[in-house]
Design an enzyme around this catalytic site. Sequence first.
Site, short mmCIF file in Angstrom:
data_model
loop_
_atom_site.label_atom_id
_atom_site.label_comp_id
_atom_site.label_asym_id
_atom_site.label_seq_id
_atom_site.Cartn_x
_atom_site.Cartn_y
_atom_site.Cartn_z
N GLU A 292 33.27 42.30 46.71
CA GLU A 292 34.96 42.49 46.70
C GLU A 292 35.34 43.81 47.35
O GLU A 292 36.19 44.00 48.33
CB GLU A 292 35.52 42.83 45.50
N HIS A 321 9.53 32.43 41.29
CA HIS A 321 9.16 30.99 41.20
C HIS A 321 10.45 30.42 41.70
O HIS A 321 10.37 29.01 41.54
CB HIS A 321 8.88 30.63 39.89
N LYS A 435 45.82 33.17 44.02
CA LYS A 435 46.44 33.70 42.83
C LYS A 435 47.91 33.07 43.11
O LYS A 435 48.35 32.38 41.97
CB LYS A 435 46.78 35.32 42.80
O1 PA5 Z 1 37.82 44.90 40.94
C1 PA5 Z 1 39.05 44.58 40.84
O2 PA5 Z 1 39.88 45.28 41.17
C2 PA5 Z 1 39.23 42.95 40.16
O3 PA5 Z 1 37.94 42.39 40.06
C3 PA5 Z 1 40.04 43.26 38.87
O4 PA5 Z 1 39.15 44.07 38.21
C4 PA5 Z 1 40.27 41.91 38.39
O5 PA5 Z 1 40.94 41.00 39.37
C5 PA5 Z 1 40.89 41.93 37.02
O6 PA5 Z 1 42.13 42.66 37.45
P1 PA5 Z 1 42.92 43.58 36.34
O7 PA5 Z 1 42.06 44.56 35.58
O8 PA5 Z 1 44.18 44.00 36.83
O9 PA5 Z 1 43.32 42.21 34.99
#
Ligand code: PA5
Length: 467
Positions: A292, A321, A435
Amino acid sequence: MPDYRRRTAREAMSVRLDVNGLMGEAIGAAGVGREEVDALAPRVSEVGRVLKARRSAGELPFYELPYEKDAVARVRALAAEVRGECDTLVVLGIGGSALGTRAIISALGPTAPRIIVADHVDPWSFGAVLDGLDLKRTTFNVISKSGETIETMAQFLIVRDLLLRSLGAVDYTKRVIITTDADQGALRQIVYDEGFRDLALPAGLSGRFSVLSSVGLLPAAVAGIKIDEMLAGAAWIDVRCQEADIWKNPGHLLGALLYLADTRHQQNILVMMPYSDRLTGFAAWFAQLWAESLAKAETLDGYPAFVGQTPLVAVGAKGQHSLLQLLMEGPVDKVVGMLRVEDHGRELPIASAYADLDSLGYLGGTGLGALLNRQQRATELSLLKGQRPVFTLALPQLNAFTLGQLFYLFEVAVVFAGGLYRVDPFNQPGIEVSKRLTYALMGRKGFDEARAEVDALLAAKRPEYIV
Ligand code: PA5
């Protein structure tokens, strides 16, 4: 117990990064040349300078998490309350709001109270979690920075209803703790309206950089894990990651070498290979952090980027393996990162028997931990021999202090690599489309345009391709 205020104790428990297997001297043309690192020096200095300035300006709060004494005191006090109230803490959260806690618990657990990380909306798995709970002895920690993530909110609504029906309107609020942004979002509003106990997250802290904030610290402290030692470990590697000389700075060195491996040697897959089942949660946390943070369509100044290494996880000897054949003889497009635990804290002796059988007799008198570590070494060396990129991170032991170092080290490395790629490691614009389309499919108000997009995309599917 080691006293980590003493430098000798910190040195003895330092995580060590071995990058021999990334360098040209060891693996020839597949490796990064010393001259490539030298040529990158101006960028390395520039990125280091910018990050330092942004840190000083308070723009990068993850750097300061090891030092937030007030926030830690609040976590500790709340954890003490919760420990007296429950046998089980269920974390409701997803992505960065869940993976760090899972990494901590899988590394340092099992614990009492037990911690369950419920980070999926699969009705079977979440239903099974709920079915197994004694609600009077369970606390739910709802964690969402934005306060409106669809999966977490759906779980919260189910749990809230269950608690209301089982415990009544007065007692149910005592069973929920909310961790969310200090000022914004639906969950913050709900805290104000309904009086749940809560923890506030600093502005500008992305989920995947939040494991050392109250997101990961509350469940860890409830579990009885030494959060001070985890933070001390992070602070210790922070010192090491402030070295100006890149060859002495494990975070910057790792970020820079992986950046060079990807951009100059087309090694755009990064396989994390822990030789410890207890580090599988960590590997999953790492995969989200790397994916990410670095995979971005645009650079900071708006040019096309489309960069990022693809993280994969292959666990220790089992991975030998399944994936090792690919790692040894497939395309040279992968870097393998090995996590090695010198002392597993437990040994299972292998009994001596069949001394007359050469293929079994040699095993007796050793132990499973010794076998596992030798397999790690043998695989690392076979990758070197095959001129395949590999680095190793060795932990003297797996404990709160070394785990804190690992978290912080990879956060520093990914932010540094992000600087070299010229991308923003703290956003994730690529997940917004999905989303929006989910909201449209769920009938959320204000998403009519997205609904039309969904309909058009579905209508464009050709029936002859569905067999
Ligand atoms: O790293 C990030 O920002 C995302 O993976 C969020 O943690 C994830 O989308 C969850 O978001 P939130 O904490 O707003 O529910």
